[in-house]
Design an enzyme around this catalytic site. Sequence first.
Site, short mmCIF file in Angstrom:
data_model
loop_
_atom_site.label_atom_id
_atom_site.label_comp_id
_atom_site.label_asym_id
_atom_site.label_seq_id
_atom_site.Cartn_x
_atom_site.Cartn_y
_atom_site.Cartn_z
CG LEU A 30 -48.75 -1.64 -56.28
CD1 LEU A 30 -47.66 -1.66 -57.33
CD2 LEU A 30 -49.80 -0.58 -56.61
CG HIS A 34 -53.04 -1.51 -58.01
ND1 HIS A 34 -53.17 -2.14 -56.80
CD2 HIS A 34 -53.64 -0.31 -57.87
CE1 HIS A 34 -53.82 -1.36 -55.96
NE2 HIS A 34 -54.12 -0.24 -56.58
CB VAL A 173 -58.93 -7.67 -61.18
CG1 VAL A 173 -58.33 -9.07 -61.03
CG2 VAL A 173 -58.41 -7.01 -62.46
#
Length: 277
Positions: A30, A34, A173
């Site tokens: 992650l 996420h 992101v």
Amino acid sequence: MQVVRTRADLRAVLAGARRPVGLVPTMGWLHAGHVSLVERARAESATVVMSIFVNPRQFGEARDFEQYPRNEARDLAMAEAAGVDVVFAPGVEEVYPPGFDTVVSVGAIARPLEGAARPGHFDGVATVVAILFALVGAERAYFGAKDYQQVAVIRRMALDLALPTEVVPCPTVREPDGLALSSRNARLSADGRARAAVLHRALTVGGDRIRAGERSADAVREAVARVLGEEAAASVDYVSAADPDTLAELHEIDGRALLSLAVRIEGVRLIDNELVG
Ligand code: PAF
């Protein structure tokens, strides 16, 4: 946070779950991308479920599957801190029980770009996501827009199979230098990681050309490829300027285009895209 590993335990835990349920499907390792999906799910759901499963069926090369980074303890700590209520972290046999013999195969939207470069990839994605949607029965599921075509394939699949889960795409992101967050970035050396910023730089040059009025898709693809060509470490898989709805390559750009690319750096395959207009 509860961690469950079997289909039966997942169903049992979710039987009394407060609704709506939001699902964040992941392959682990992650990162902040996420976490942003969990934050969105948290804001819109009473119960947030995350799946962590490195899906062998969506990897063409066995080596790619084996080298995919894994660290469950770290993932669980991050999931809990991000506000996940239930993690589904099954073994391969639990997702694909003995005798498993079904493939969910999406048509035209799954064929170009990643579908052409990675035969079978989207069959693997659609199959595992269909299983996850059926098991979790979430009102919504959250996916990163970095995988634009994946979102389109899953949307098509959910619509066609009448699965009641709404597919929610969330913004990519990025690192400060523009590199899109990806679990694969972990496989780059510090030098390769710095060079990988060329993906976003190239997309920005292409996007700027369109915003400045360029209508020739060839000219835009060439401009993107030229920037990538300046980075010796980048080996280009494809550069695309496509219709955002059909993913068919454009000849003339009439305002809207999906610029996307796939590039290998140090043998690590990275993808990114920019939706223009
Ligand atoms: O985007 C991913 O991480 C995977 O393709 C997904 C959607 C979890 C399916 O394995």
